[in-house]
Every structure is written in C-alpha cells, then in structure tokens.
Enzyme design. Sequence first.
Site, PDB file in Angstrom:
ATOM      1  N   ASP A  14       0.867  -1.180   0.000  1.00  0.00           N
ATOM      2  CA  ASP A  14       0.000   0.000   0.000  1.00  0.00           C
ATOM      3  C   ASP A  14       0.905   1.233   0.000  1.00  0.00           C
ATOM      4  O   ASP A  14       1.651   1.460   0.950  1.00  0.00           O
ATOM      5  CB  ASP A  14      -0.871  -0.017   1.260  1.00  0.00           C
TER       6      ASP A  14
ATOM      7  N   ASP B 201      -2.906   4.476  -2.576  1.00  0.00           N
ATOM      8  CA  ASP B 201      -3.945   5.022  -1.704  1.00  0.00           C
ATOM      9  C   ASP B 201      -4.368   6.421  -2.152  1.00  0.00           C
ATOM     10  O   ASP B 201      -3.530   7.245  -2.532  1.00  0.00           O
ATOM     11  CB  ASP B 201      -3.409   5.086  -0.271  1.00  0.00           C
TER      12      ASP B 201
ATOM     13  N   GLU C 100      -6.745   3.296  -5.735  1.00  0.00           N
ATOM     14  CA  GLU C 100      -7.939   3.602  -4.945  1.00  0.00           C
ATOM     15  C   GLU C 100      -8.545   4.865  -5.548  1.00  0.00           C
ATOM     16  O   GLU C 100      -8.079   5.968  -5.286  1.00  0.00           O
ATOM     17  CB  GLU C 100      -7.595   3.815  -3.475  1.00  0.00           C
TER      18      GLU C 100
ATOM     19  N   HIS D 253     -10.438  -2.241   5.064  1.00  0.00           N
ATOM     20  CA  HIS D 253     -10.069  -1.731   6.382  1.00  0.00           C
ATOM     21  C   HIS D 253     -10.786  -0.439   6.755  1.00  0.00           C
ATOM     22  O   HIS D 253     -10.662   0.034   7.888  1.00  0.00           O
ATOM     23  CB  HIS D 253      -8.565  -1.487   6.433  1.00  0.00           C
ATOM     24  N   ASP D 254     -11.519   0.163   5.820  1.00  0.00           N
ATOM     25  CA  ASP D 254     -12.195   1.443   6.069  1.00  0.00           C
ATOM     26  C   ASP D 254     -13.697   1.309   6.261  1.00  0.00           C
ATOM     27  O   ASP D 254     -14.373   2.323   6.476  1.00  0.00           O
ATOM     28  CB  ASP D 254     -11.944   2.404   4.901  1.00  0.00           C
TER      29      ASP D 254
END
Length: 769
Positions: free
Chosen positions: A99, A201, A258, A326-327
């Site tokens: 990431d 990201d 993303e 994860h969000d």
Amino acid sequence: MVRRRWWKEAIAYQIYPRSYQDSNGDGIGDLPGIIQRLDYIKDLGIDLIWICPIFKSPNDDNGYDISDYRDIMDVYGNLGDMERLIKEVHDRNMKVIFDMVLNHTSDEHSWFIEARSSRTSAKRDWYIWRDGKPGGMRPNNWESIFNGSAWEYDKASDQYYLHLFSRKMPDLNWENADLRQELYKICNWWLEKGIDGFRIDAVSHIKKKPGLPDLPNPKQVEFVSSFDYHMNVEGIEEYLREFRHATFGTRDLVSVGEANGVGADQAQDWVDEDTGIFNMIFQFEGTNLWEKTLGTLDVLALKRIMTRWQKALEKNGWNALFIENHDKPRIVSSWGDDKEYLRECATAFATVYLLMMGTPFIYQGQEIGMTNVKYPSINDYNDVAAKSFYNLELAKGIDEQEIMQIIYITGRDNARTPMQWDDSPNAGFSTAQQTWLGVNPNYVWINVEHQSKDENSILNFYKRLIKLRKANELFIYGTYDLILSSHKQVYGYTRTLNDKRAYILTNLTDRPAQFTLYQGLSLKHLVLTNLVEPIQDHNDEKSFKFRPYEIRVYIIDHKHHKSHTTAPKNQMEPSKRLPSDELKSTRSASDITPTASKMMITKRQKKALEKLQQQIKSDASVATNENAVTNENAKTTEEEEVDPDEPLIKKRERQRSLVLNLENIGFIPDSTASTPHRKSFSSFSTPLLKGRHDVDNDIDNDDETTTSTDEVDDEESSDTGNKDIDYSVLYDETIEDFSYSGAREQAKKRLLRDQNEEMLRQNKEQEQS
C-alpha cells in the site's frame, strides 16, 4: 480483446498488519507474524497479498501517515523482516503488493519539517500552503474528509497548509515536478526490493481544483464537503500517465488505484489494456451504497451499480472486486444478519461478487464472517476519524450515547479488530495482556480453528468457492450478463465462455424469495450451494423458491448442440487460451425430448425474431441467428456463416444468444465509435444497451407464461414488465460519493427507525397484556 494475465486469474487477500498476527507479545501485529500465517493464506487459495502500510510512521492514522518511505515502522519489524517476508511469499508461489500513500505524508516526515521551517525553504512548495483570508479566516471553506476544516494554521510561518485527511497528514503538491520525481524514485526503490506492485492510496485526490476556490455554500454551513474540488479533477490523467511511465512502465506488475470519484463511464481511461494507468481500480459506488443502506440492502441498487461496472469494462478493462476493506464496517453486520443468518449471509455475499469478472479481493477475517464490535467507551477506539467525529459532536451538545451508537454502526475500527484465530485468550492473535485494539468477544465461537474443523463453515465454503472459480475459466474470462434485473431480493447473473454458461443465483435478503427463469436448470448442473441439507431433485426447473440468503451456482455445457459448434468463441487471444478444465458437460442435444419446451421455437419467439428482422434489415448476421434458432429441432448440419469483420461485441452477443436459444435476440451496440469521451452512462436519454431477454409488451404469451418475481416473505408477485434481463437499470440515478458525514446521517435515520420500531413493539405488548 480479453487478454490473459496472471493477476486476472488470481485471488487477492488484504492484510491489515497491525491486526493480523503478533509474534513478539507486544499486542501489535507485525511482519514476522504475517510470515507465520502464510501457509494459512496459501491454503485458502490466495495468489496475491496486499499489505496495508508498514512504513515508518507516528501512527496517527495507522500507517497511512508516512514519515519515511524507505524504512519500516518499528512495531512491525525492520527491512530484514520485510525482505524475508517477500522471499517467503515468493517461495509459496504467491505475490505481494504494498500500500503506497502518495497523496500526503505525515507532518513528521523530514520533507514537511523542512517545508514548514521557512517560507523560502526549498521544499516549501512540496506541500500546499496558503495565506488566510482577512479577519483570521481560513483560505477556503473546504471540509476535511475526516471532518472539520481541511486547513491547519502554522503559527511559525503565519500560513495554513491543506490536509484532506487528518491535520497530521498534510497533502503533497503534485504540481511540483521535483516532488513527483522523488515519489517515482521511492516506488522504483521498492520494486527493486522484489515486491510485485502497488495499491496506490487516495490517488484520485492528488489533483486539486486550480486556485483552490471556495465551494458553493447555500446552506451557510461552516465547512462544505469538498470532494468536487479535489477528487478526480480534470487534468489528473497527466500526472498518472507520467507516474506509470516512470515506475511500472511495461513491467509485469500489479497496479491498483484507490479511485474514489471515478465513475464507470471514466473507468476505461484508468484501466484500458493499452492506454490505462492501472491494471485495476477500486471503485466506490458499491461502498457508497453501504452508507445509503445501513441495515437494509437495496438489492436493485446493487445490481445497477455492479452491472454498470461489469459492462463498462468487459471489452478492454478489468475490475477489482471487493465487499470489505479496512475502512468499512463488516458486511455481515451492515448488509446481512450477523445473528440468525451469519453463515448464510456471509456465504451469499461471498458468492455474489467472487464469481464476477474481475480480480476478487478478500479482506482478512471476511472468510470466517467476522462482525462489527461495540466497545463501551470512546477511549477503547483507535480510529482518528471516529475520535474526531466524537469530539465535534460532543462540542455541539449531542448526547454521548447517541454519538456512540453512530460510531458502532459506521466506525472503521469495526474492520480493524484483531484476527480471530482460535478460542484462546486474545483469539490467538497475541500473548499480550492488552492488545492495541480490543478483540471482538465473539472470537470464542467465530475463529479459524473451529471453522477449519467444520465442513459446513464459512471458511470452508470460501475454499470451495475459490476452487470453483479457479477450476472454471468462464468465471474468469466469461462474459457477465444480468438476469432477474427487477427482482428485489435475488441477484442473478450469468457468465458465458465458449459453449459454457454459469448461472449464479443469490437471495441477498433474510426472507424467502421466489422467482422464475426462462432457462430450465437441473440438479445435475448444480456445482455449488450454501445449503447444508440436500437439494430436492429437479430437471429443467424454471420456478424456484430460495431460503433466506440461499445461493446456487449451475454450469451448463452446450458444446454438443450442432447449431452451436461454429459459434465464435468469446474473444481471448487464441495463442493464450486456457486448457479446458471446466466441469464436463452432463447434457447433450440427444438428451432433449419433444417435451422440453425451452428448446423449441414458439409463437412468441417467432414474433420477436420477426420484429427484430424488421428493425435491422441490413444486418446479415440477424438472418443467420434467425436461421440458427428456427432450425434447432431440424438438427441442420450446415455451418453458420460468420462475417470475419463483424464487430467483437456483436460476435459475443450472437454467440451467447445461440447457446441458449434465447428469444428476442438483441445486440449491444459497439459504443466505442459513437459514445463521446467521458460521457456518463446516466446522461443518455434512452438506454444504449438492451437486454436480449427483453419481451415486448405487444408479443403474445400464448405458449407459456414466465414471470420474474419480487417477493415479500413467502408471497410471489409478478413483475409486470415480464423481463428476465433489462439493462435500463444501468441508467438510474447513481449513488453519491462517499463521505463520513453522509454515512452518519444514514446511521441517525437507522437509529430513529429502530427506536420507533421498539416503541411500537412495547406498545403492542402492553395492549396485549
């Protein structure tokens, strides 16, 4: 042309390292801990691992605030641990991507420390600084994605810096060429270490609206949601193409962006096989739907969004498929029923997305049905966004319990609780007395060890589902088509490749669902279900009643049909075609009896074909299709004439239509020649695509009656449109872009609804007593 790529055939697994496995007893997951669990990941069927940030960081946002791109966060290990992890992954014939955060750094990064030291610093322009407005006002009215102002005042230099996220995460200024070159060097440094690519990201935020103007503020609020001025802003493609050429180039790596704010109509610009920037992007229309439907899944909206993306990229792009990360809160708690139907809803949600066209990503713990958590105090939470929301709402005088109820529903820590390996203390995650974030108490019965021993567990269903996808290339390269488009409970679609077609049928609600298909399905074609008990024998069955969250997957092989033998193949590079390792056909043309009405031409079909012929007189292939359908029972041996210059999309539609002898065969026009650049699907006044299962209202129903159904509990109701597929669903309104404030507004509505229902229940009990 659909091209074979290893990352298209892969199953990916996302690891949040802080919560995966602690190897040294400090309560925090680490790199050696991940190495300990690589055999588990391999056994699950994973080919590609995505690891969330592990770089040096003060940890304001759990590693997404990087202070040194070339070093490892102390609690995770060191560079030696990272190099060993890369080797261990490769030794197991898996690949790993990192990431990478390129939109912002930590305010403790050496670049920012130097930048804020003086207005004349050489790195001052590596970040975004502005003077305040007269009267001590901020430079503009933009709201941070984490709530509050997007600007932070720096007293030493008497200027503000921009931070779209936390105030400790200042945004980088991509307008500065020196900064961009330094970021490219960092990426190449890691690629030389042996990693296999990146997930980038927040990449759609790197370009800001020139001039950083105020946003319209008709409601006169203090800060205005600012996505329109910093998300997928025009001109971002120039930066992204430069980034690609300077890093990935033509190397065989994995790149995932993303890309919040990128719509299906723009996606091909980002992921085109030849000219795109990334291999895949994470699209957020589906996740934004989570915020809109907290507690109640809108199945029709889900179909609309997923189908739009599937069709937009089917010719020359690729999807990244996911339902958790994860969000976001856990899917079984947000959309499903994590109490009565945990196993059923977890397996249903897995099936509906894992068999679509694209590379599936599984988030850690999703494969065992991990759920949301409720900690008693805000002090038990770690998420910077949740704490910021709590403090802002408390300052407004909002009741603390009301604030906590909203955090229970929307908080990111729901997905960040430690991985539940077994029923020992701390779920086998750590031997520490206290872990960095509390373990969900339900680890006692929801854990890997227990589910490994249970043949019918969520974990073992995931393994069977992954094996099914890998054993059947039609689930990878086959074309996606929506069916039962207007059904409010069942998400049904097909995948078609060459002579094989799969039917994926999922009831995504906690109520029984009834529906009727045009295609009859038989038990001998069933390859997967999540029911524990045997399914009743059925042959050419069209009407079904599914239990809550029931799924079934059927595969039909039509290769023995004489009229289908010369149908063009779904377009893959011939030199790279996969070997045929799919399930053997269990039915041939000789099995069809005169009573099998589904394979016989009807008056209804004749009228549909006549109408189509009148509409497209100039298309020679229509006559070929008509001849193929009407002569099905005559068992003609003549080969079908195929126009070598026929557009690819027409070849696909014709081949898929012939396979199942579908009525009212229609073509999806090749929109590449006429559709304006970046024009939204929703901007067309009439549908561009027409489902080939459509039945016009003026066609008689003399020979058979077929209905799609929208059920409420056990009742079956007819779909008056009488359609099995209808691509007009693609043109309904889209879901708004993600925002925490929007999610919390929905949470408030849900809480109010639940309170009203509880009051009604109590009143009813009092009346009865």
